[in-house]
Design an enzyme around this catalytic site. Structure first.
Site, mmCIF file in Angstrom:
data_model
loop_
_atom_site.group_PDB
_atom_site.id
_atom_site.type_symbol
_atom_site.label_atom_id
_atom_site.label_comp_id
_atom_site.label_asym_id
_atom_site.label_seq_id
_atom_site.Cartn_x
_atom_site.Cartn_y
_atom_site.Cartn_z
ATOM 1 N N CYS A 27 0.812 -1.224 0.000
ATOM 2 C CA CYS A 27 0.000 0.000 0.000
ATOM 3 C C CYS A 27 0.843 1.271 0.000
ATOM 4 C CB CYS A 27 -0.921 0.008 1.210
ATOM 5 S SG CYS A 27 -2.039 -1.399 1.232
ATOM 6 N N ASN A 56 -10.323 0.006 0.653
ATOM 7 C CA ASN A 56 -8.863 0.090 0.617
ATOM 8 C C ASN A 56 -8.387 -0.245 -0.797
ATOM 9 O OD1 ASN A 56 -6.109 -0.267 0.836
ATOM 10 N ND2 ASN A 56 -6.197 -1.554 2.669
ATOM 11 N N HIS A 91 -3.284 6.799 4.052
ATOM 12 C CA HIS A 91 -3.716 5.599 3.328
ATOM 13 C C HIS A 91 -5.096 5.207 3.854
ATOM 14 C CE1 HIS A 91 -4.052 1.770 1.601
ATOM 15 N NE2 HIS A 91 -3.698 1.074 2.665
#
Ligand SMILES: CC(C)(COP(=O)(O)OP(=O)(O)OC[C@H]1O[C@@H](n2cnc3c(N)ncnc32)[C@H](O)[C@@H]1OP(=O)(O)O)[C@@H](O)C(=O)NCCC(=O)NCCS
Length: 333
Positions: free
Chosen positions: A115, A285, A255
């Site tokens: 990520c 996500n 994030h």
């Protein structure tokens, strides 16, 4: 020798049109809209259609960013693609994107840090700009994790979405760009987010297919603890390197993994939630795409101004973390 800075002159994002809501998931999984919202903040996620791949999504976001920068793809000096869900293990998806953009012979590489990939790639782009090596760099964060999660596993499938976000970084002698950063990795926790099979450690075979061990697996609690532990110190180090404090930051783009992680970070940093950009409720996500997607969306709607100073903070598989203080464009003098 002049010093060069990376000015973000273009941005773009792409999310596939197909949306899967929490309520739709209730039909096939032992889960509920309420559980997902309460534990994660997610209401829905975008999922790629059968004709889409990681490279096609990356190309769509890239065209938008190049158009905004008014830069032909043939003028690109470097293409950096951050993803952990490429079209193929080999060839690198970055070369596929380079060819699709018609950026003839432009160097292209894929950055695989989970990520945190987009922030790693943006910091990397800044180094090539600062040395004077390259003037025009395309940085993309893209992820198509819906093809790598087990849709029968409620502990992972509800969490992820597909998307791409891109920026064009161009050299300028005016002060802007990545002003401070902290990149980190602690591979001792590698097993917390893992696709256990399909790589060299455990090649694909009938046993793997039978077990379903090629799918993404995650130790949610460990990841949660890691993310909340790393957020504030990584931010502090990036700010210190930039010679700035939170008072200099217009927006924090975290994030988008879990709303509760962002809330815990806000509390830890003594910073109100209103200063955090949050869109997890609509996209879930999207891993390496989450920060450039939120950036492009909020530049387009005018919430973020191009001269704003941002704090980008990410964490993910590896385990890795990455924080960067970025002034997108120079302040008017
Ligand atoms: C995954 C996550 C949402 C789980 O939330 P949690 O509060 O830690 O929940 P737990 O894992 O402790 O599970 C609690 C219970 O909910 C259940 N559960 C898990 N997923 C569920 C779902 N989608 N619907 C309903 N119940 C679910 C579990 O089976 C468990 O049941 P049990 O107590 O009977 O065993 C949370 O740990 C998280 O977000 N972690 C970070 C993940 C992340 O950010 N990953 C990406 C990093 S880049």
């Amino acid at each position: 020798m002049p010093k060069f800075y990376g000015k973000i002159t273009g941005w773009g994002a792409y999310a596939p049109p197909r949306i899967i809501t929490n309520h739709e998931l209730e039909a096939t999984l032992d889960t509920s809209h309420e559980w997902i919202v309460q534990r994660t903040g997610i209401h829905q996620r975008h999922v790629a259609g059968p004709d889409e791949t990681t490279s096609t999504m990356a190309v769509k976001a890239s065209w938008s960013a190049l158009a905004k920068a008014n830069l032909p793809a043939t003028d690109l000096d470097l293409i950096l693609i951050a993803t952990s869900s490429p079209d193929y293990f080999t060839p690198p998806v970055s070369s596929m994107v380079q060819a699709a953009l018609g950026a003839h012979n432009t160097p292209a590489m894929t950055i695989v840090t989970g990520c945190t990939g987009f922030v790693y790639a943006l910091v990397t782009a800044e180094q090539f700009i600062a040395t004077g090596a390259y003037r025009n760099i395309l940085v993309v964060g893209v992820e198509l994790l819906s093809r790598f999660v087990n849709w029968e596993d409620r502990s992972t499938s509800v969490l992820f979405g597909d998307a791409a976000g891109a920026v064009v970084v161009q050299a300028t002698e005016q002060v802007c760009g990545v002003q401070g950063y902290q990149l980190g990795s602690d591979g001792s926790g590698y097993q917390h987010i893992i696709m256990p099979s399909g790589g060299s450690a455990r090649p694909f075979g009938a046993d793997v297919l039978h077990e379903g061990s090629h799918y993404l697996q995650m130790n949610g609690r460990e990841v949660f603890k890691f993310a909340t532990r790393i957020f504030a110190p990584a931010s502090a180090k990036a700010l210190a390197m930039a010679g700035k404090t939170m008072a200099d930051i217009d927006w924090i783009i975290p994030h988008q993994a879990n709303l509760r992680i962002i809330q815990a970070a806000a509390k830890d940093m003594g910073t109100p939630m209103e200063r955090f950009i949050v869109n997890i409720e609509r996209y879930a996500n999207t891993s390496a795409a989450s920060i450039p997607l939120a950036l492009a969306e909020n530049l387009d709607n005018g919430r973020i101004q191009p001269t704003d100073t941002l704090l980008l903070v990410s964490f993910g598989a590896g385990m890795t973390w990455a924080a960067a203080v970025v002034q997108l464009q120079p302040k008017a003098s």
